[in-house]
Design a protein around this motif. Structure first.
Motif, short mmCIF file in Angstrom:
data_model
loop_
_atom_site.label_atom_id
_atom_site.label_comp_id
_atom_site.label_asym_id
_atom_site.label_seq_id
_atom_site.Cartn_x
_atom_site.Cartn_y
_atom_site.Cartn_z
N HIS A 151 -20.51 40.15 8.20
CA HIS A 151 -19.42 40.88 7.32
C HIS A 151 -18.45 41.55 8.35
CE1 HIS A 151 -21.52 39.61 3.87
NE2 HIS A 151 -22.62 40.14 4.33
N PHE A 152 -17.59 40.80 8.89
CA PHE A 152 -16.35 41.44 9.84
C PHE A 152 -15.38 42.24 9.04
CE2 PHE A 152 -14.66 40.32 14.20
CZ PHE A 152 -13.50 41.18 13.93
N MET A 153 -15.24 43.50 9.41
CA MET A 153 -14.35 44.38 8.74
C MET A 153 -12.87 44.03 9.07
SD MET A 153 -16.04 47.97 9.41
CE MET A 153 -14.65 48.92 8.81
N PHE A 154 -12.21 43.32 7.92
CA PHE A 154 -10.72 43.07 8.03
C PHE A 154 -10.27 42.73 6.66
CE2 PHE A 154 -8.00 40.25 10.76
CZ PHE A 154 -6.98 40.71 10.35
N GLY A 155 -9.87 43.81 5.96
CA GLY A 155 -9.20 44.09 4.54
C GLY A 155 -7.97 43.25 4.50
N PRO A 156 -7.85 43.01 3.17
CA PRO A 156 -6.88 42.09 2.89
C PRO A 156 -5.14 42.58 3.48
CG PRO A 156 -8.05 42.41 1.05
CD PRO A 156 -8.46 43.40 2.07
N ASP A 157 -5.08 43.88 3.63
CA ASP A 157 -3.66 44.14 4.13
C ASP A 157 -3.71 44.87 5.27
OD1 ASP A 157 -5.16 46.50 3.67
OD2 ASP A 157 -3.37 47.79 2.72
N ASP B 48 -13.96 48.87 3.21
CA ASP B 48 -14.72 47.87 3.83
C ASP B 48 -15.69 48.16 4.92
OD1 ASP B 48 -14.02 44.78 3.04
OD2 ASP B 48 -11.97 46.20 3.00
N ARG B 49 -17.04 47.57 4.73
CA ARG B 49 -17.92 48.12 5.87
C ARG B 49 -18.42 46.98 6.57
NH1 ARG B 49 -19.29 53.43 3.54
NH2 ARG B 49 -17.39 54.17 2.67
N PRO B 50 -19.27 47.04 7.77
CA PRO B 50 -19.75 46.14 8.32
C PRO B 50 -21.00 45.76 7.85
CG PRO B 50 -20.09 48.15 9.76
CD PRO B 50 -19.19 48.42 8.50
N GLY B 51 -21.65 44.64 8.05
CA GLY B 51 -23.07 44.12 7.60
C GLY B 51 -23.44 42.79 8.08
N LEU B 52 -24.78 42.59 7.96
CA LEU B 52 -25.38 41.05 8.14
C LEU B 52 -25.87 40.48 7.03
CD1 LEU B 52 -26.04 38.80 10.22
CD2 LEU B 52 -27.95 40.35 10.71
N SER B 53 -25.63 39.60 6.49
CA SER B 53 -26.45 39.16 5.38
C SER B 53 -26.94 37.75 5.90
CB SER B 53 -25.45 38.81 4.04
OG SER B 53 -25.27 40.22 3.63
#
Length: 253
Positions: free
Chosen positions: A74-80, A196-201
């Motif tokens: 989960h790469f932190m890159f928000g919509p704006d 948004d935060r980082p993570g691995l799923s």
């Protein structure tokens, strides 16, 4: 003259052998933890998730690409946002090197972010990356897997991240300095950055069904930072104050 402890080669060897014993024990514990991760119960995914990719619309099952295992960062890159998170970028710098090895071991690797696919594709080109990246821009995927949050959750302090509830709402007028810096690094506001935060799923596919098998967040992602594994073996270790790293194209020559 160095201020660090010095000694003879025999002194060094004695200390090194003592450390080696501890390193071996840590390796055994790491093996046991890996086995425990693999023994976690699987949870079947009954919800249909759709993503935008550079080749069109795709479901979560499509991201497997014919393989039985899927790793999603989960790469932190928000919509704006104007650019991706520098920390996530430092981690992602290593993905191209080992993604091909994972692919030949029945494992697909994808990044997923909430930014539109056009932004992701442009940033990927800037960084010179080739791994697959999908946009969950209009879906619930990031929210359901606890890496993205609503403004309401932010206001009332009900964000749950890394298996713990954040009971304190963020001060919108005076957010923490680390949040301000992170927001400046990606070209957005502090409140928007904090959504948004980082993570691995991790997911498995069996008999046509997709299962969620594992997730990790925060320092649970430490081992994915290739540079940290090297720094931990350097004489001064991580030796850091704040976020010293930059995107790889932002360091001075």
């Amino acid at each position: 003259m160095t201020s660090h402890t010095t000694g003879t080669r025999d002194d060094w060897l004695t200390a090194r052998l003592s450390l080696l014993s501890r390193e071996k024990e840590l390796t055994r514990q790491s093996d046991e933890l890996a086995a425990a991760r693999q023994a976690l119960p699987w949870v079947r995914i009954d919800k249909t998730y759709r993503f935008d990719t550079e080749t069109g619309s795709a479901t979560l099952a499509d991201l497997f690409g014919g393989r039985s295992q899927l790793l999603v960062y989960h790469f932190m890159f928000g919509p704006d946002w104007k650019a991706g998170c520098p920390s996530c970028s430092a981690i992602a710098d290593g993905f191209d090197g080992f993604a091909i090895h994972l692919a030949h071991h029945d494992v697909a690797l994808w990044c997923v972010s909430r930014a539109p696919i056009e932004k992701l594709a442009a940033y990927k080109k800037r960084m010179g990356w080739h791994f697959p990246w999908a946009s969950a821009h209009d879906g619930d995927f990031n929210f359901d897997f606890n890496v993205s949050f609503t403004e309401e959750q932010q206001r009332d302090g009900s964000i749950e991240y890394n298996y713990a509830k954040n009971r304190h709402a963020m001060d919108q007028k005076d957010p923490p300095e680390t949040v301000k810096q992170g927001a400046a690094d990606v070209g957005t506001t502090a409140p928007a950055y904090s959504l948004d935060r980082p993570g691995l799923s991790v997911f498995a596919m069996q008999d046509g069904d997709v299962y969620h098998t594992y997730s990790a967040y925060s320092r649970g992602l430490d081992s994915l930072w290739g540079m940290y594994q090297w720094l931990d073996r350097a004489p001064k270790g991580r030796n850091e104050t704040g976020n010293w790293w930059k995107r790889h194209d932002e360091y001075p020559d």
